[in-house]
Write a protein that holds these residues in place. Structure first.
Motif, PDB file in Angstrom:
ATOM      1  N   ASN A  27     122.504  21.066  19.328  1.00 39.36           N
ATOM      2  CA  ASN A  27     122.847  21.903  18.175  1.00 39.36           C
ATOM      3  C   ASN A  27     124.258  22.484  18.185  1.00 39.36           C
ATOM      4  OD1 ASN A  27     119.497  23.292  17.710  1.00 39.36           O
ATOM      5  ND2 ASN A  27     120.463  21.555  16.703  1.00 39.36           N
ATOM      6  N   ASP A 125     116.456  17.531  13.328  1.00 40.52           N
ATOM      7  CA  ASP A 125     116.440  17.973  14.732  1.00 40.52           C
ATOM      8  C   ASP A 125     115.108  18.608  15.113  1.00 40.52           C
ATOM      9  OD1 ASP A 125     116.966  20.206  13.102  1.00 40.52           O
ATOM     10  OD2 ASP A 125     118.409  21.096  14.479  1.00 40.52           O
ATOM     11  N   PHE A 126     114.619  19.547  14.276  1.00 41.02           N
ATOM     12  CA  PHE A 126     113.399  20.291  14.604  1.00 41.02           C
ATOM     13  C   PHE A 126     112.384  20.194  13.479  1.00 41.02           C
ATOM     14  CE2 PHE A 126     115.905  22.412  17.827  1.00 41.02           C
ATOM     15  CZ  PHE A 126     114.959  22.823  18.760  1.00 41.02           C
ATOM     16  N   ASN A 129     107.810  24.805  10.603  1.00 40.74           N
ATOM     17  CA  ASN A 129     106.825  25.003   9.529  1.00 40.74           C
ATOM     18  C   ASN A 129     106.830  23.881   8.499  1.00 40.74           C
ATOM     19  OD1 ASN A 129     105.586  27.614  10.223  1.00 40.74           O
ATOM     20  ND2 ASN A 129     107.697  28.329  10.073  1.00 40.74           N
ATOM     21  N   SER A 132     111.780  22.360   5.720  1.00 35.59           N
ATOM     22  CA  SER A 132     112.975  21.512   5.545  1.00 35.59           C
ATOM     23  C   SER A 132     112.575  20.113   5.119  1.00 35.59           C
ATOM     24  CB  SER A 132     113.759  21.386   6.852  1.00 35.59           C
ATOM     25  OG  SER A 132     114.443  22.545   7.105  1.00 35.59           O
TER      26      SER A 132
HETATM   27  P1  5GP Z   1     110.987  24.206   9.346  1.00 36.04           P
HETATM   28  O1  5GP Z   1     111.534  24.052   7.975  1.00 36.04           O
HETATM   29  O2  5GP Z   1     110.220  23.008   9.826  1.00 36.04           O
HETATM   30  O3  5GP Z   1     110.257  25.496   9.551  1.00 36.04           O
HETATM   31  O4  5GP Z   1     112.253  24.381  10.295  1.00 36.04           O
HETATM   32  C1  5GP Z   1     113.115  23.313  10.469  1.00 36.04           C
HETATM   33  C2  5GP Z   1     114.543  23.723  10.602  1.00 36.04           C
HETATM   34  O5  5GP Z   1     114.695  25.025  11.183  1.00 36.04           O
HETATM   35  C3  5GP Z   1     115.202  22.739  11.540  1.00 36.04           C
HETATM   36  O6  5GP Z   1     115.956  21.824  10.797  1.00 36.04           O
HETATM   37  C4  5GP Z   1     116.068  23.607  12.431  1.00 36.04           C
HETATM   38  O7  5GP Z   1     117.374  23.621  11.937  1.00 36.04           O
HETATM   39  C5  5GP Z   1     115.497  24.991  12.347  1.00 36.04           C
HETATM   40  N1  5GP Z   1     114.623  25.339  13.487  1.00 36.04           N
HETATM   41  C6  5GP Z   1     113.300  25.627  13.430  1.00 36.04           C
HETATM   42  N2  5GP Z   1     112.831  25.986  14.634  1.00 36.04           N
HETATM   43  C7  5GP Z   1     113.880  25.900  15.488  1.00 36.04           C
HETATM   44  C8  5GP Z   1     114.012  26.146  16.901  1.00 36.04           C
HETATM   45  O8  5GP Z   1     113.089  26.543  17.628  1.00 36.04           O
HETATM   46  N3  5GP Z   1     115.246  25.926  17.438  1.00 36.04           N
HETATM   47  C9  5GP Z   1     116.305  25.515  16.682  1.00 36.04           C
HETATM   48  N4  5GP Z   1     117.466  25.321  17.321  1.00 36.04           N
HETATM   49  N5  5GP Z   1     116.206  25.290  15.349  1.00 36.04           N
HETATM   50  C10 5GP Z   1     115.007  25.489  14.753  1.00 36.04           C
END
Ligand code: 5GP
Length: 189
Positions: A27, A125-126, A129, A132
């Motif tokens: 990152n 990358d991640f 929930n 994204s």
């Molecule tokens: P979601 O939309 O699935 O909740 O989260 C996805 C986005 O949040 C990823 O693209 C990432 O940028 C960020 N993210 C979520 N959890 C983490 C984490 O534990 N570490 C990092 N570095 N980024 C995260």
């Protein structure tokens, strides 16, 4: 993917709020050798799918997608999160809610770069929930393109995204799935 899991154990740091910091290789500083292995692994996992384009989100997805794209021989399109004069007026928009930042944000892709002929692989990358990925999928759907699958480097399996997206029959392939990371101890599935 063992190499990735080793790297997470050695260099990952668990922050408050169940956030995993992997700034030393994914990152912020980028481990290109590892990213090449990640790219090859995504190609193996999606070798039976005909992919015409990889879609990701700025900023952290770009490097991962760009290196993976060399194994698929396809272009990368990254969704922009901020409006700018550079961005075409005609865009497909997706929206997502960030639980960490507690706000909604937009993804935008110019209509020029995604069409109904496209078979899209989303890479990020991640997965936490799943917001994204849903926001990016909204763009694929609006363009009437075909979503062939989703490649994730690190899935936090204790959050709801993976289950929700798999229940929607999306082919999600995560290279490392973390089941828990309490007291700085990371357990993989
Ligand atoms: P979601 O939309 O699935 O909740 O989260 C996805 C986005 O949040 C990823 O693209 C990432 O940028 C960020 N993210 C979520 N959890 C983490 C984490 O534990 N570490 C990092 N570095 N980024 C995260």
């Amino acid at each position: 993917m063992e190499l990735l899991k080793r790297k997470i154990i050695q260099e990952g740091r668990v922050l408050d709020g169940n956030v995993l910091k992997v700034d030393s290789f994914l990152n912020h500083q980028l481990d290109i050798e590892l990213l090449n292995e990640i790219g090859k692994r995504f190609k193996e996992l999606f070798k039976n799918k005909s992919v015409t384009k990889i879609l990701t989100a700025e900023v952290s997805g770009i490097a991962i997608a760009a290196i993976a794209a060399q194994y698929f021989n396809v272009p990368v399109v990254f969704a922009k999160k901020t409006e700018s004069k550079n961005l075409d007026k005609e865009v497909y928009e997706g929206s997502a809610y960030s639980y960490t930042k507690e706000k909604h944000y937009k993804f935008m892709v110019s209509k020029k770069y995604i069409s109904e002929e496209d078979h899209i692989l989303i890479i990020d990358d991640f997965l936490a929930n799943g917001q994204s990925i849903l926001g990016l999928k909204e763009i694929v759907d609006k363009a009437n393109a075909h979503l062939v699958g989703v490649g994730i480097v690190i899935e936090k399996g204790f959050q709801e995204g993976g289950e929700m997206l798999r229940a929607a029959n999306i082919d999600i392939q995560s290279l490392a799935i973390i089941d828990s990371m309490e007291n700085n101890k990371i357990n993989f599935r």
